[in-house]
Design a protein around this motif. Structure first.
Motif: not given
Length: 103
Positions: A91, A95-96, A98-101, A103
């Motif tokens: 998880t 999240k990392e 999805l939060a990246s510039q 994904p």
């Protein structure tokens, strides 16, 4: 021969103590704590479990420990902990991503 048997018994007792000590610590955690606790306790316990699982032991010793009926509930609980902590890791990675510039 006697020395090898004594050494095997000592190793068996040491590994059993490690399993029971780890179980004692893990059973104090709720599922929610394993999945989202902000402390590093679940991670430390996961690393101890991983170290124990990957230890190179004689197959006879492993067979004896894995076939002890009284340890089956303990192994089930350790397995549940490992599965929940793996969900936590996956998880976090998701999240990392999805939060990246990109994904």
């Amino acid at each position: 021969m006697v020395g090898a048997i004594d050494e095997s018994l000592e190793l068996s007792e040491a590994v059993l103590k490690e399993i029971l000590d780890l179980y004692k610590d893990i059973r104090e955690l709720s599922d929610e704590e394993i999945l989202s606790c902000s402390s590093d306790r679940p991670e430390k316990l996961f690393m101890k479990l991983d170290s124990l699982i990957t230890r190179d032991l004689e197959s006879d010793l492993v067979f004896i420990l894995l076939n002890k009926q009284e340890l089956k509930p303990i192994f089930a609980h350790l397995n549940l902990f490992r599965n929940l902590y793996t969900v936590r890791l996956e998880t976090g990675y998701a999240k990392e991503i999805l939060a990246s510039q990109s994904p």
